[in-house]
Design a protein around this motif. Structure first.
Motif, PDB file in Angstrom:
ATOM      1  N   UNK A  20       0.837  -1.184   0.000  1.00  0.00           N
ATOM      2  CA  UNK A  20       0.000   0.000   0.000  1.00  0.00           C
ATOM      3  C   UNK A  20       0.880   1.245   0.000  1.00  0.00           C
ATOM      4  N   UNK A  21       0.416   2.264  -0.693  1.00  0.00           N
ATOM      5  CA  UNK A  21       1.131   3.535  -0.742  1.00  0.00           C
ATOM      6  C   UNK A  21       0.230   4.658  -0.256  1.00  0.00           C
ATOM      7  N   UNK A  22       0.844   5.660   0.328  1.00  0.00           N
ATOM      8  CA  UNK A  22       0.124   6.839   0.792  1.00  0.00           C
ATOM      9  C   UNK A  22       0.889   8.060   0.300  1.00  0.00           C
ATOM     10  N   UNK A  23       0.255   8.854  -0.548  1.00  0.00           N
ATOM     11  CA  UNK A  23       0.860  10.064  -1.075  1.00  0.00           C
ATOM     12  C   UNK A  23       0.375  11.260  -0.275  1.00  0.00           C
ATOM     13  N   UNK A  24       1.331  12.045   0.230  1.00  0.00           N
ATOM     14  CA  UNK A  24       0.991  13.196   1.057  1.00  0.00           C
ATOM     15  C   UNK A  24       1.245  14.497   0.313  1.00  0.00           C
ATOM     16  N   UNK A  25       0.405  15.482   0.565  1.00  0.00           N
ATOM     17  CA  UNK A  25       0.590  16.801  -0.017  1.00  0.00           C
ATOM     18  C   UNK A  25      -0.049  17.824   0.915  1.00  0.00           C
ATOM     19  N   UNK A  77       9.979  12.127  -1.232  1.00  0.00           N
ATOM     20  CA  UNK A  77       8.889  11.929  -2.187  1.00  0.00           C
ATOM     21  C   UNK A  77       7.521  12.116  -1.541  1.00  0.00           C
ATOM     22  N   UNK A  78       7.508  12.419  -0.257  1.00  0.00           N
ATOM     23  CA  UNK A  78       6.252  12.560   0.495  1.00  0.00           C
ATOM     24  C   UNK A  78       5.385  11.306   0.371  1.00  0.00           C
ATOM     25  N   UNK A  79       6.028  10.160   0.523  1.00  0.00           N
ATOM     26  CA  UNK A  79       5.336   8.882   0.380  1.00  0.00           C
ATOM     27  C   UNK A  79       5.539   8.031   1.624  1.00  0.00           C
ATOM     28  N   UNK A  80       4.488   7.294   1.972  1.00  0.00           N
ATOM     29  CA  UNK A  80       4.550   6.349   3.070  1.00  0.00           C
ATOM     30  C   UNK A  80       4.027   5.016   2.536  1.00  0.00           C
ATOM     31  N   UNK A  81       4.641   3.929   2.963  1.00  0.00           N
ATOM     32  CA  UNK A  81       4.304   2.620   2.414  1.00  0.00           C
ATOM     33  C   UNK A  81       3.969   1.625   3.525  1.00  0.00           C
ATOM     34  N   UNK A  82       3.168   0.638   3.165  1.00  0.00           N
ATOM     35  CA  UNK A  82       2.901  -0.483   4.057  1.00  0.00           C
ATOM     36  C   UNK A  82       3.042  -1.755   3.229  1.00  0.00           C
ATOM     37  N   UNK A  83       4.098  -2.492   3.499  1.00  0.00           N
ATOM     38  CA  UNK A  83       4.346  -3.758   2.822  1.00  0.00           C
ATOM     39  C   UNK A  83       3.646  -4.858   3.617  1.00  0.00           C
ATOM     40  N   UNK A  84       2.741  -5.542   2.952  1.00  0.00           N
ATOM     41  CA  UNK A  84       1.965  -6.600   3.609  1.00  0.00           C
ATOM     42  C   UNK A  84       2.418  -7.941   3.046  1.00  0.00           C
ATOM     43  N   UNK A  85       3.002  -8.761   3.866  1.00  0.00           N
ATOM     44  CA  UNK A  85       3.426 -10.101   3.466  1.00  0.00           C
ATOM     45  C   UNK A  85       2.603 -11.157   4.202  1.00  0.00           C
ATOM     46  N   UNK A  86       2.587 -12.352   3.639  1.00  0.00           N
ATOM     47  CA  UNK A  86       1.833 -13.463   4.246  1.00  0.00           C
ATOM     48  C   UNK A  86       0.419 -13.024   4.623  1.00  0.00           C
ATOM     49  N   UNK A  87      -0.264 -12.425   3.656  1.00  0.00           N
ATOM     50  CA  UNK A  87      -1.604 -11.898   3.925  1.00  0.00           C
ATOM     51  C   UNK A  87      -2.540 -13.003   4.407  1.00  0.00           C
ATOM     52  N   UNK A  88      -3.432 -12.624   5.316  1.00  0.00           N
ATOM     53  CA  UNK A  88      -4.412 -13.545   5.886  1.00  0.00           C
ATOM     54  C   UNK A  88      -5.816 -12.999   5.632  1.00  0.00           C
ATOM     55  N   UNK A  89      -6.812 -13.872   5.554  1.00  0.00           N
ATOM     56  CA  UNK A  89      -8.192 -13.381   5.365  1.00  0.00           C
ATOM     57  C   UNK A  89      -8.600 -12.358   6.422  1.00  0.00           C
ATOM     58  N   UNK A 116      -4.857  13.698  13.105  1.00  0.00           N
ATOM     59  CA  UNK A 116      -5.726  14.779  12.643  1.00  0.00           C
ATOM     60  C   UNK A 116      -6.122  14.620  11.181  1.00  0.00           C
ATOM     61  N   UNK A 117      -5.225  14.097  10.381  1.00  0.00           N
ATOM     62  CA  UNK A 117      -5.460  14.046   8.933  1.00  0.00           C
ATOM     63  C   UNK A 117      -5.632  12.594   8.485  1.00  0.00           C
ATOM     64  N   UNK A 118      -6.605  12.367   7.614  1.00  0.00           N
ATOM     65  CA  UNK A 118      -6.936  11.017   7.158  1.00  0.00           C
ATOM     66  C   UNK A 118      -7.151  10.982   5.655  1.00  0.00           C
ATOM     67  N   UNK A 119      -6.762   9.858   5.059  1.00  0.00           N
ATOM     68  CA  UNK A 119      -7.088   9.618   3.672  1.00  0.00           C
ATOM     69  C   UNK A 119      -8.457   8.973   3.540  1.00  0.00           C
ATOM     70  N   UNK A 120      -8.857   8.686   2.319  1.00  0.00           N
ATOM     71  CA  UNK A 120     -10.180   8.122   2.054  1.00  0.00           C
ATOM     72  C   UNK A 120     -10.200   6.605   2.169  1.00  0.00           C
ATOM     73  N   UNK A 121      -9.031   5.985   2.189  1.00  0.00           N
ATOM     74  CA  UNK A 121      -8.962   4.540   2.366  1.00  0.00           C
ATOM     75  C   UNK A 121      -8.840   3.775   1.068  1.00  0.00           C
ATOM     76  N   UNK A 122      -8.289   2.573   1.173  1.00  0.00           N
ATOM     77  CA  UNK A 122      -8.174   1.666   0.043  1.00  0.00           C
ATOM     78  C   UNK A 122      -8.559   0.259   0.517  1.00  0.00           C
TER      79      UNK A 122
END
Length: 128
Positions: A20-25, A77-89, A116-122
């Motif tokens: 997952x990626x999160x772009x900030x501005x 790059x104003x980017x934040x990431x979440x690497x998800x491995x071994x995904x589970x239901x 305070x600040x939130x994205x719309x979600x994925x």
């Protein structure tokens, strides 16, 4: 003020990986904010997943994802990431990126009310 836009969600099978990626501005520099990932499954409260400090040197994870997920950021790059491995239901949920202005590189907030600040979600869906 910070605007956050998540991307990278989708449908994967159990055991797969996803990033997952999160772009900030915005007028507030993301480098002055701790950034967290939260998730919310249907019928459940929004829960903490992971957080990273302003300078990227401190992180925290929920017990349910520890050892499987990795948070990182690139302030250039104003980017934040979440690497998800071994995904589970059980990882199936809407994932949100959130930012919290902090006064120290040592502060890593972990509750919904501290951000305070939130994205719309994925949406992330993990099939068994």
């Amino acid at each position: 003020q910070v605007q956050l836009v998540e991307s990278g969600g989708g449908l994967v099978q159990a055991g797969d990986s996803l990033r997952l990626s999160c772009a900030a501005s915005g007028r507030t520099f993301i480098s002055s904010c701790a950034v967290g990932w939260f998730r919310q499954a249907p019928g459940r409260e929004r829960e903490f997943v992971s957080v990273i400090s302003r300078n990227g040197e401190s992180m925290a994870y929920a017990d349910s994802v520890k050892g499987r997920f990795t948070i990182s950021r690139d302030n250039t790059k104003s980017m934040i990431y979440l690497e998800m491995n071994s995904a589970e239901p059980e990882d199936t949920a809407v994932y949100y990126c959130a930012a919290s202005e902090t006064m120290s590189n040592l502060i890593i907030p972990q509750t919904v009310g501290q951000f305070r600040y939130w994205g719309q979600g994925t949406q992330v869906t993990v099939s068994s």
